[in-house]
Design a protein around this motif. Structure first.
Motif, PDB file in Angstrom:
ATOM      1  N   SER A  83     113.566  26.709  47.234  1.00 26.68           N
ATOM      2  CA  SER A  83     112.490  25.970  47.036  1.00 26.68           C
ATOM      3  C   SER A  83     111.943  26.322  45.865  1.00 26.68           C
ATOM      4  CB  SER A  83     111.526  26.299  48.213  1.00 26.68           C
ATOM      5  OG  SER A  83     110.885  27.522  47.980  1.00 26.68           O
ATOM      6  N   PHE A  84     111.240  25.268  45.246  1.00 26.15           N
ATOM      7  CA  PHE A  84     110.445  25.247  43.865  1.00 26.15           C
ATOM      8  C   PHE A  84     109.264  26.095  43.879  1.00 26.15           C
ATOM      9  CE2 PHE A  84     108.118  23.512  40.415  1.00 26.15           C
ATOM     10  CZ  PHE A  84     108.700  23.786  39.293  1.00 26.15           C
ATOM     11  N   ASP A  85     108.814  26.245  45.047  1.00 18.60           N
ATOM     12  CA  ASP A  85     107.572  27.094  45.129  1.00 18.60           C
ATOM     13  C   ASP A  85     107.977  28.799  45.174  1.00 18.60           C
ATOM     14  OD1 ASP A  85     105.987  25.077  45.642  1.00 18.60           O
ATOM     15  OD2 ASP A  85     105.722  25.421  47.752  1.00 18.60           O
ATOM     16  N   MET A  86     109.125  29.042  45.645  1.00 20.75           N
ATOM     17  CA  MET A  86     109.671  30.209  45.488  1.00 20.75           C
ATOM     18  C   MET A  86     110.119  30.799  44.152  1.00 20.75           C
ATOM     19  SD  MET A  86     110.414  33.320  46.753  1.00 20.75           S
ATOM     20  CE  MET A  86     110.556  33.211  48.617  1.00 20.75           C
ATOM     21  N   GLU A 118     102.747  33.453  54.197  1.00 21.66           N
ATOM     22  CA  GLU A 118     101.971  32.286  54.483  1.00 21.66           C
ATOM     23  C   GLU A 118     102.508  30.894  54.249  1.00 21.66           C
ATOM     24  OE1 GLU A 118      97.585  34.533  53.408  1.00 21.66           O
ATOM     25  OE2 GLU A 118      98.522  33.130  51.815  1.00 21.66           O
ATOM     26  N   ILE A 119     103.251  30.844  53.143  1.00 23.60           N
ATOM     27  CA  ILE A 119     104.094  29.563  52.718  1.00 23.60           C
ATOM     28  C   ILE A 119     105.399  29.440  53.515  1.00 23.60           C
ATOM     29  CG2 ILE A 119     105.421  28.219  51.057  1.00 23.60           C
ATOM     30  CD1 ILE A 119     103.115  29.379  48.980  1.00 23.60           C
ATOM     31  N   VAL A 148      99.390  27.265  42.384  1.00 25.66           N
ATOM     32  CA  VAL A 148      98.118  26.774  42.959  1.00 25.66           C
ATOM     33  C   VAL A 148      97.930  25.270  43.067  1.00 25.66           C
ATOM     34  CG1 VAL A 148      95.676  26.893  42.488  1.00 25.66           C
ATOM     35  CG2 VAL A 148      97.269  28.921  41.910  1.00 25.66           C
ATOM     36  N   LEU A 149      98.273  24.633  42.173  1.00 29.02           N
ATOM     37  CA  LEU A 149      98.122  23.029  42.403  1.00 29.02           C
ATOM     38  C   LEU A 149      98.931  22.745  43.152  1.00 29.02           C
ATOM     39  CD1 LEU A 149      97.820  22.022  38.397  1.00 29.02           C
ATOM     40  CD2 LEU A 149      96.259  22.385  40.033  1.00 29.02           C
ATOM     41  N   ARG A 150     100.277  23.115  43.604  1.00 28.35           N
ATOM     42  CA  ARG A 150     101.163  22.483  44.435  1.00 28.35           C
ATOM     43  C   ARG A 150     100.739  22.994  46.119  1.00 28.35           C
ATOM     44  NH1 ARG A 150     106.452  21.098  43.589  1.00 28.35           N
ATOM     45  NH2 ARG A 150     107.096  22.314  45.415  1.00 28.35           N
ATOM     46  N   THR A 151      99.948  24.305  46.145  1.00 29.50           N
ATOM     47  CA  THR A 151      99.819  24.649  47.476  1.00 29.50           C
ATOM     48  C   THR A 151      98.152  24.416  47.568  1.00 29.50           C
ATOM     49  OG1 THR A 151      99.475  26.911  46.594  1.00 29.50           O
ATOM     50  CG2 THR A 151     101.628  26.413  47.442  1.00 29.50           C
ATOM     51  N   LYS A 171      93.657  24.734  51.774  1.00 22.52           N
ATOM     52  CA  LYS A 171      92.414  24.202  52.127  1.00 22.52           C
ATOM     53  C   LYS A 171      92.371  23.948  53.460  1.00 22.52           C
ATOM     54  CE  LYS A 171      90.025  23.628  48.400  1.00 22.52           C
ATOM     55  NZ  LYS A 171      88.955  24.430  48.192  1.00 22.52           N
ATOM     56  N   SER A 172      93.651  23.797  54.111  1.00 19.89           N
ATOM     57  CA  SER A 172      93.677  23.632  55.642  1.00 19.89           C
ATOM     58  C   SER A 172      93.456  24.943  56.309  1.00 19.89           C
ATOM     59  CB  SER A 172      95.027  22.949  56.219  1.00 19.89           C
ATOM     60  OG  SER A 172      96.086  23.802  55.484  1.00 19.89           O
ATOM     61  N   ASP A 173      93.572  24.867  57.666  1.00 20.15           N
ATOM     62  CA  ASP A 173      93.404  26.291  58.489  1.00 20.15           C
ATOM     63  C   ASP A 173      94.912  26.686  58.491  1.00 20.15           C
ATOM     64  OD1 ASP A 173      92.836  28.336  59.995  1.00 20.15           O
ATOM     65  OD2 ASP A 173      92.113  26.882  61.813  1.00 20.15           O
ATOM     66  N   ILE A 174      95.211  27.807  57.585  1.00 19.56           N
ATOM     67  CA  ILE A 174      96.671  28.408  57.649  1.00 19.56           C
ATOM     68  C   ILE A 174      96.816  29.244  58.619  1.00 19.56           C
ATOM     69  CG2 ILE A 174      96.649  28.057  55.206  1.00 19.56           C
ATOM     70  CD1 ILE A 174      96.246  31.057  54.996  1.00 19.56           C
ATOM     71  N   TYR A 175      95.800  29.771  59.432  1.00 17.10           N
ATOM     72  CA  TYR A 175      96.000  30.530  60.640  1.00 17.10           C
ATOM     73  C   TYR A 175      95.902  29.935  61.954  1.00 17.10           C
ATOM     74  CZ  TYR A 175      95.275  34.372  57.236  1.00 17.10           C
ATOM     75  OH  TYR A 175      95.390  35.186  56.135  1.00 17.10           O
ATOM     76  N   LYS A 176      95.884  28.495  61.838  1.00 21.10           N
ATOM     77  CA  LYS A 176      95.961  27.716  63.195  1.00 21.10           C
ATOM     78  C   LYS A 176      96.842  28.079  64.199  1.00 21.10           C
ATOM     79  CE  LYS A 176      95.628  22.732  64.664  1.00 21.10           C
ATOM     80  NZ  LYS A 176      95.737  21.670  64.386  1.00 21.10           N
TER      81      LYS A 176
END
Length: 442
Positions: A183-186, A304-305, A389-392, A397-402
């Motif tokens: 992945s590009f994020d990694m 988290e990601i 930061v921009l990608r994620t 902003k969402s509830d990541i612990y939902k």
């Protein structure tokens, strides 16, 4: 991990005084001795979450903060006054006491758990059997609890390891190892970490030579090592707590905290490069803090990601960024330029280097260019982190612990289900009990 350098320094002075050759011996036998002494404590344990486990965690934290504070005071005193071996022994005794103090917390908690487990199940749940009622027996299987219809149950998405490598699930779900690695994020996270950790670790590994080249006394160089160690610890603690607080309260993206830490490390590198008066003291603090702060941020972002299913593997892949960055910046930049400048000074002095003689460089020029380059690399790492930061941004902003909250709610529903007539079904450790207005019914 963070405080180890400062701890070993105190123990070394207490055991061997100022015999520098014995330091290697200490590093050889001490870790092995500690491992052998505590080997019998390694055992298989059943995971049981307790109501006061957070309080216990904070007790451990307060003890470690106390240890860090004591070490900081000792560093200041040892810098101002000349300690003899006996005084170092007293300092090391307090350090050892604070290191072992968590055992008292464990013993107290185990005793509390033992008392709780030896109480009757009904009393533990706050239920008093009615007079004349038979003793409780947990005979009803847990499987008789009402279950949600299949249409409401979330089945885990199964993904074969060779499929959908380039078609990952949404951020926060459990990615496969290949999905995460490709992945590009990694890639962005790995690159930013390699730049940041590589730069700060290069400064830490060369701290003694930096101090020598800038004419700091040996006593001060020892202080730099201890300062790095303590602020490494504080960086790990503060970055973890602060990023978590900002994330929960303000939806502050955790990668943005990593960006800020990388920018802060640039200040430390510039202080080393241009050597203002007393600048190496501040540089030691900033370097230690930034190095320590990057690790909890890196591992939290990975979890988290990409989820927790393959976290152990991805955790170690993230750790590989450290030796990669260290090799490129320490060996190919700092080491190469230091040796080049040392040879130049040797040639200008008209001396010939003897076989096996160590190269010694003097002056700010020895590391100036190296840390200007490292500053540029760290700045590049901050920009890479900013792209992440921009990608994620939307994800954080969402509830990541939902999903974790939903899992806890589901577990709570299985633990305590309300029947239509208002009775409460309680899990009594393998069986069920119903609390009614007439008392306790099996």
């Amino acid at each position: 991990m963070g405080l180890s350098g400062a701890i070993v320094t105190q123990l070394y002075h207490a055991i061997y005084g100022k015999d520098e050759k014995s330091l290697i011996l200490l590093l050889g036998w001490l870790p092995a001795a500690v491992s052998l002494v505590f080997l019998p404590t390694v055992r298989r344990m059943k995971v049981e979450h307790e109501e006061d486990e957070l309080k216990v965690f904070y007790r451990f934290l307060y003890i470690s903060l106390g240890l860090a504070g004591f070490l900081m005071i000792m560093i200041i005193l040892q810098q101002k006054f000349s300690f003899d071996r006996g005084e170092f022994g007293g300092s090391a005794a307090v350090v050892t006491f604070l290191l072992l103090l968590p055992i008292a917390v464990v013993v107290a908690q185990e005793f509390k758990s033992w008392r709780r487990l030896n109480k009757p199940a009904a009393l533990e749940n706050g239920i008093s059997p009615s007079p004349g009622s038979p003793p409780l027996k947990n005979t009803t299987p847990i499987s008789l609890l009402p279950k949600k219809p299949k249409s409401q149950q979330q089945e885990p998405i199964k993904t074969e390891w060779w499929k959908n490598v380039f078609n990952p699930p949404p951020r926060g779900d459990d990615w496969t190892i290949l999905q995460a690695l490709f992945s590009f994020d990694m890639f962005l996270l790995f690159l930013a970490t390699a730049c940041g950790v590589g730069g700060t670790l290069t400064a830490i590994d060369n701290l003694a030579q930096i101090g020598q080249s800038q004419d700091y006394p040996k006593k001060s160089i020892s202080t730099f090592v201890s300062l790095v160690s303590i602020w490494n610890y504080l960086g790990r603690v503060m970055a973890g707590f602060l990023s978590e607080h900002l994330l929960i309260k303000y939806k502050f993206p955790r990668p943005l905290m990593l960006t800020i830490v990388l920018l802060l490390s640039c200040i430390a590198h510039l202080l080393i490069a241009f050597n203002p008066s007393g600048g190496l003291y501040i540089a030691s603090i900033l370097t230690g803090y930034c190095y320590g702060a990057q690790w909890p941020l890196l591992f939290a972002i990975v979890s988290e990601i990409f989820g927790l299913k393959y976290y152990a593997t991805l955790y170690n892949f993230g750790s590989v960024a450290s030796p990669v960055g260290l090799y490129l910046l320490n060996v190919n930049v700092a080491g190469y330029l230091y040796d080049k400048e040392a040879k130049k000074q040797l040639s200008m002095a008209g001396k010939i280097r003897k076989t096996g003689e160590e190269l010694v460089c003097n002056g700010t020029v020895c590391f100036k260019l190296s840390f200007v380059i490292i500053t540029a690399v760290s700045l590049f790492g901050a920009l890479v982190s900013l792209v992440l930061v921009l990608r994620t941004k939307k994800f954080y902003k969402s509830d990541i612990y939902k999903k974790f909250k939903e899992a806890e709610e589901a577990a709570a529903e299985e633990e305590e289900e309300k029947n239509d007539d208002g009775r409460v079904v309680r899990n009594g450790g393998g069986g069920l009990m119903e609390e009614t207005k007439h008392g306790l019914k099996q």
